[in-house]
Design a protein around this motif. Structure first.
Motif, mmCIF file in Angstrom:
data_model
loop_
_atom_site.group_PDB
_atom_site.id
_atom_site.type_symbol
_atom_site.label_atom_id
_atom_site.label_comp_id
_atom_site.label_asym_id
_atom_site.label_seq_id
_atom_site.Cartn_x
_atom_site.Cartn_y
_atom_site.Cartn_z
ATOM 1 N N THR A 1 0.823 -1.209 0.000
ATOM 2 C CA THR A 1 0.000 0.000 0.000
ATOM 3 C C THR A 1 0.858 1.260 0.000
ATOM 4 O O THR A 1 0.536 2.220 -0.684
ATOM 5 C CB THR A 1 -0.949 0.031 1.208
ATOM 6 O OG1 THR A 1 -0.199 -0.102 2.403
ATOM 7 C CG2 THR A 1 -1.962 -1.083 1.108
ATOM 8 N N SER A 2 1.957 1.244 0.747
ATOM 9 C CA SER A 2 2.817 2.434 0.800
ATOM 10 C C SER A 2 4.083 2.268 -0.028
ATOM 11 O O SER A 2 4.907 3.181 -0.064
ATOM 12 C CB SER A 2 3.200 2.735 2.250
ATOM 13 O OG SER A 2 3.997 1.685 2.781
ATOM 14 N N GLN A 3 4.261 1.124 -0.689
ATOM 15 C CA GLN A 3 5.449 0.796 -1.469
ATOM 16 C C GLN A 3 6.716 1.005 -0.635
ATOM 17 O O GLN A 3 7.723 1.515 -1.111
ATOM 18 C CB GLN A 3 5.548 1.632 -2.760
ATOM 19 C CG GLN A 3 4.605 1.204 -3.847
ATOM 20 C CD GLN A 3 3.211 1.741 -3.651
ATOM 21 O OE1 GLN A 3 3.037 2.822 -3.118
ATOM 22 N NE2 GLN A 3 2.222 0.992 -4.077
ATOM 23 N N ARG A 4 6.662 0.589 0.616
ATOM 24 C CA ARG A 4 7.777 0.742 1.545
ATOM 25 C C ARG A 4 8.460 -0.607 1.744
ATOM 26 O O ARG A 4 7.806 -1.605 1.995
ATOM 27 C CB ARG A 4 7.254 1.288 2.872
ATOM 28 C CG ARG A 4 8.322 1.714 3.802
ATOM 29 C CD ARG A 4 7.727 2.479 4.954
ATOM 30 N NE ARG A 4 8.684 2.533 6.025
ATOM 31 C CZ ARG A 4 8.409 2.897 7.252
ATOM 32 N NH1 ARG A 4 7.170 3.242 7.556
ATOM 33 N NH2 ARG A 4 9.326 2.927 8.168
ATOM 34 N N LEU A 5 9.780 -0.603 1.658
ATOM 35 C CA LEU A 5 10.577 -1.815 1.742
ATOM 36 C C LEU A 5 11.324 -1.842 3.070
ATOM 37 O O LEU A 5 11.895 -0.849 3.499
ATOM 38 C CB LEU A 5 11.577 -1.848 0.586
ATOM 39 C CG LEU A 5 12.446 -3.071 0.451
ATOM 40 C CD1 LEU A 5 11.610 -4.284 0.087
ATOM 41 C CD2 LEU A 5 13.507 -2.837 -0.602
ATOM 42 N N THR A 6 11.321 -2.991 3.738
ATOM 43 C CA THR A 6 12.045 -3.177 4.994
ATOM 44 C C THR A 6 13.016 -4.333 4.818
ATOM 45 O O THR A 6 12.606 -5.454 4.528
ATOM 46 C CB THR A 6 11.075 -3.483 6.150
ATOM 47 O OG1 THR A 6 10.109 -2.437 6.225
ATOM 48 C CG2 THR A 6 11.806 -3.603 7.456
ATOM 49 N N LEU A 7 14.316 -4.029 5.000
ATOM 50 C CA LEU A 7 15.347 -5.056 4.870
ATOM 51 C C LEU A 7 15.896 -5.487 6.219
ATOM 52 O O LEU A 7 16.523 -6.538 6.316
ATOM 53 C CB LEU A 7 16.501 -4.537 3.998
ATOM 54 C CG LEU A 7 16.125 -4.175 2.565
ATOM 55 C CD1 LEU A 7 17.340 -3.615 1.832
ATOM 56 C CD2 LEU A 7 15.559 -5.361 1.840
ATOM 57 N N ASP A 8 15.667 -4.696 7.255
ATOM 58 C CA ASP A 8 16.176 -4.993 8.593
ATOM 59 C C ASP A 8 15.268 -6.032 9.252
ATOM 60 O O ASP A 8 14.136 -5.733 9.616
ATOM 61 C CB ASP A 8 16.225 -3.713 9.416
ATOM 62 C CG ASP A 8 16.771 -3.934 10.810
ATOM 63 O OD1 ASP A 8 17.415 -4.975 11.038
ATOM 64 O OD2 ASP A 8 16.567 -3.056 11.671
ATOM 65 N N ILE A 9 15.785 -7.246 9.440
ATOM 66 C CA ILE A 9 14.952 -8.310 10.000
ATOM 67 C C ILE A 9 14.731 -8.166 11.494
ATOM 68 O O ILE A 9 13.903 -8.863 12.066
ATOM 69 C CB ILE A 9 15.521 -9.701 9.677
ATOM 70 C CG1 ILE A 9 16.898 -9.887 10.285
ATOM 71 C CG2 ILE A 9 15.543 -9.936 8.182
ATOM 72 C CD1 ILE A 9 17.417 -11.295 10.190
ATOM 73 N N THR A 10 15.442 -7.252 12.147
ATOM 74 C CA THR A 10 15.233 -7.017 13.567
ATOM 75 C C THR A 10 14.241 -5.891 13.819
ATOM 76 O O THR A 10 13.894 -5.628 14.968
ATOM 77 C CB THR A 10 16.562 -6.700 14.281
ATOM 78 O OG1 THR A 10 17.131 -5.519 13.700
ATOM 79 C CG2 THR A 10 17.522 -7.866 14.163
ATOM 80 N N SER A 11 13.777 -5.234 12.752
ATOM 81 C CA SER A 11 12.841 -4.121 12.919
ATOM 82 C C SER A 11 11.460 -4.643 13.319
ATOM 83 O O SER A 11 11.097 -5.785 13.042
ATOM 84 C CB SER A 11 12.732 -3.308 11.631
ATOM 85 O OG SER A 11 12.064 -4.062 10.646
ATOM 86 N N SER A 12 10.700 -3.781 13.972
ATOM 87 C CA SER A 12 9.361 -4.189 14.412
ATOM 88 C C SER A 12 8.431 -4.429 13.220
ATOM 89 O O SER A 12 7.548 -5.285 13.282
ATOM 90 C CB SER A 12 8.769 -3.131 15.335
ATOM 91 O OG SER A 12 8.610 -1.906 14.645
#
Length: 112
Positions: A89-100
């Motif tokens: 929906t926001s086209q946001r990518l998360t690569l940090d596997i420790t992030s919430s």
């Protein structure tokens, strides 16, 4: 007086229409999935600042289709695959596997 209907009206036209409708539905789904894969590859290339080909593996829709978890690897990478979460929906990518964000959507306990 009885009237005979031709074979084409009774069987052929309905069968052709059902096949055309099925092709339209499933073809649209395949096109949508490939477009989404392209968006994910583009987001990964932008964030990693690379022009190398990116291979996606084990994609899994989460949040009722509003997010995608999976693995990626660049063509020039020496290591194996790395994890990511992509919010559609926001086209946001998360690569940090420790992030919430990653933990709440892609963690094994979130899936079960």
């Amino acid at each position: 007086m009885t009237h005979k209907r031709p074979f084409i009206f009774l069987l052929a036209i309905p069968v052709v229409m059902i096949c055309a409708l099925a092709a339209l539905i499933f073809g649209g789904q395949v096109f949508s999935d490939s477009r989404q894969d392209g968006e994910i590859r583009q987001a990964l290339a932008t964030q990693l600042q690379t022009r190398a080909d990116i291979e996606l593996k084990h994609l899994q829709e989460v949040q009722y289709g509003y997010g995608v978890c999976g693995l990626y690897r660049t063509a020039d990478a020496e290591d194996g695959f790395a994890s990511f979460f992509y919010d559609t929906t926001s086209q946001r990518l998360t690569l940090d596997i420790t992030s919430s964000r990653y933990q709440s959507h892609c963690n094994l306990s979130a899936v079960c």
